[in-house]
Design a protein around this motif. Structure first.
Motif, PDB file in Angstrom:
ATOM      1  N   LEU A   1       0.715  -1.194   0.224  1.00 29.97           N
ATOM      2  CA  LEU A   1      -0.001   0.094  -0.016  1.00 29.97           C
ATOM      3  C   LEU A   1       0.898   1.167  -0.047  1.00 29.97           C
ATOM      4  N   TRP A   2       0.678   2.014  -0.571  1.00 27.39           N
ATOM      5  CA  TRP A   2       1.523   3.477  -0.664  1.00 27.39           C
ATOM      6  C   TRP A   2       0.562   4.461  -0.078  1.00 27.39           C
ATOM      7  N   ALA A   3       1.074   5.245   1.043  1.00 27.98           N
ATOM      8  CA  ALA A   3       0.338   6.219   1.845  1.00 27.98           C
ATOM      9  C   ALA A   3       1.011   7.525   1.830  1.00 27.98           C
ATOM     10  N   LEU A   4       0.339   8.477   1.634  1.00 26.72           N
ATOM     11  CA  LEU A   4       0.918   9.781   1.344  1.00 26.72           C
ATOM     12  C   LEU A   4       0.434  10.875   2.403  1.00 26.72           C
ATOM     13  N   LEU A   5       1.495  11.513   3.240  1.00 29.41           N
ATOM     14  CA  LEU A   5       1.277  12.396   4.117  1.00 29.41           C
ATOM     15  C   LEU A   5       1.670  13.755   3.454  1.00 29.41           C
TER      16      LEU A   5
END
Length: 445
Positions: A101-105
């Motif tokens: 999973l790719w998660a962006l902050l």
């Protein structure tokens, strides 16, 4: 008595919200049927913003994850975490495994990362935390320290006291900015407004007054310091123009004047009225045809005590200070705000835990879209008397065009799922620019 009842009622709402999150965690844990002996899943920070080795087990309520920035752990990671302002166009973990999973902050406006608002870029992420209410971990009200700060009278000064403050010229307007190159054209609008009314400008942008010596050193790093809040509270109005216009992109520029009982003069998020504590809490630049009309209104309002105080209901209406149900719900449920100074309350900790729960539960795969970083492709600027665009807009429009081109290139590389580097990216960008393939998007004209 009414104030006490309101506080008790608000506290009950918070308790109900906390109970909701606890029950949700337990239900998710039951669905996952996680073994007590299983090793925690791993989250990998793919970012250079860490200047040290980071590897620790994070307890997130009923969930547990190992969070690290050791890139050699990529094969073991369930989720890869990216920090928006530290993104490098030639540094993404490809080939991407189906398990990742790719998660962006990313809580900044597009002036920092011009390709971030593009669907071509965002669609590759499964979890986001941005200023948009549509992100998975919204940061829309992150710059409001707490509900208590919004209604507290600690810094609020009466209209009569503000009017008697002879050191501040009528209509008592303060501007505090050190960024004179904005996508919103803030500096151009302020030049026009300052031709019609007196404005005390203490930042390096359009500077005409010096802050007290005790505030000059670090006011940019202490946006809510008691000294600064007391100093600002003596003004009647505060300029609150964002550096860029995006839905739900709301910074301290809007919240800080509300905290100190000063009326914000706002330009920025088109949905700002969804977030003001009462129906009438701010003055909006877009409600006036130009700076001259706004200046005239401020002069009149600064002399009318009843009308002035009607903008400060969140301070003066002690029985019902926050009348906005959307804001109340957000304050009850938001999972990060600058007022939480605990280690567990830090933005990175909250983001890690949100991704940990999401990656552990592993429901249907979701993909982000442009609403998760809801910004117009063509920069929007404050209305000028000259009816002309700010001269800086040409450059910002060009930057957004290049950003869209960069997003399309990233989409191509991500779909090929093969390793590449910064040189490969720049070579492809130069080819497209030479072939005039970066300026063919009709949405940017």
């Amino acid at each position: 008595m009414l104030e006490r009842r309101w506080i008790i009622g608000f506290t009950c709402l918070i308790l109900v919200g906390l109970l909701h999150f606890v029950c949700f965690d337990l239900i998710m844990l039951y669905d996952v049927q996680k073994s007590t002996t299983a090793a925690p899943i791993e989250l990998l920070w793919w970012s250079h913003h860490f200047s040290f080795v980071y590897d620790e087990v994070r307890q997130c309520g009923a969930f547990e994850c190992r969070v690290t920035n050791k890139r050699q752990r990529l094969a073991s990671a369930r989720a890869v975490l990216f920090y928006g302002t530290a993104l490098k166009k030639g540094d993404f973990p490809l080939p991407r495994s189906p398990q990742h999973l790719w998660a962006l902050l990313h809580g900044e406006s597009p002036r920092i990362v011009t390709y971030a608002p593009s669907d071509d870029f965002l669609q590759h992420f499964n979890f986001t935390s941005t200023f948009s209410r549509y992100s998975d971990l919204p940061l829309t009200t992150q710059w409001l320290p707490s509900a208590h700060d919004l209604i507290s009278m600690d810094y609020t000064m009466s209209f009569d006291f503000k009017s008697s403050n002879l050191n501040v010229a009528s209509p008592s307007v303060v501007f505090l900015s050190s960024d004179c190159d904005t996508m919103s054209g803030r500096e151009h609008y302020m030049k026009e407004l300052m031709q019609h009314i007196n404005v005390d400008s203490f930042g390096s942008c359009l500077h005409n007054k010096n802050l007290p010596a005790s505030l000059q050193k670090d006011y940019m790093d202490n946006l809510y310091s008691p000294k600064l809040l007391r100093f600002l509270s003596r003004y009647k109005f505060m300029i609150a123009i964002e550096n860029a216009v995006c839905e739900d992109y709301i910074t301290e520029k809007f919240w800080r004047p509300l905290v100190v009982g000063v009326i914000p003069i706002y330009f920025g998020s088109p949905s700002i009225k969804d977030w003001q504590p009462q129906k009438k809490s701010a003055i909006f630049v877009n409600d006036f045809p130009n700076a001259a009309a706004l200046g005239k209104y401020l002069m009149e309002l600064s002399e009318n005590k009843t009308e002035y105080d009607s903008f400060r209901g969140h301070k003066l209406n002690r029985s019902h200070p926050i009348q906005n149900e959307k804001l109340l719900h957000n304050l009850m449920t938001y999972r990060y705000h600058t007022g939480d100074l605990t280690l567990e309350g830090s933005l990175f900790h909250r983001f890690e835990c949100a991704v940990c729960k999401n990656a552990t539960y592993r429901g249907p795969i979701r993909r982000a879209n442009a609403r998760h970083n809801n910004c117009p492709l063509v920069p929007i600027y404050a209305p000028l008397e000259s009816k002309k665009e700010p001269h800086s807009l040409v450059r910002w429009r060009s930057a957004m065009k290049v950003g869209q081109c960069q997003a399309r290139i990233l989409k191509t590389f991500f779909r090929s799922n093969k390793p590449y580097n910064e040189a490969d990216f720049e070579a492809e960008l130069n080819r497209r620019m030479d072939d005039n393939r970066c300026s063919t998007d009709p949405k940017l004209h």
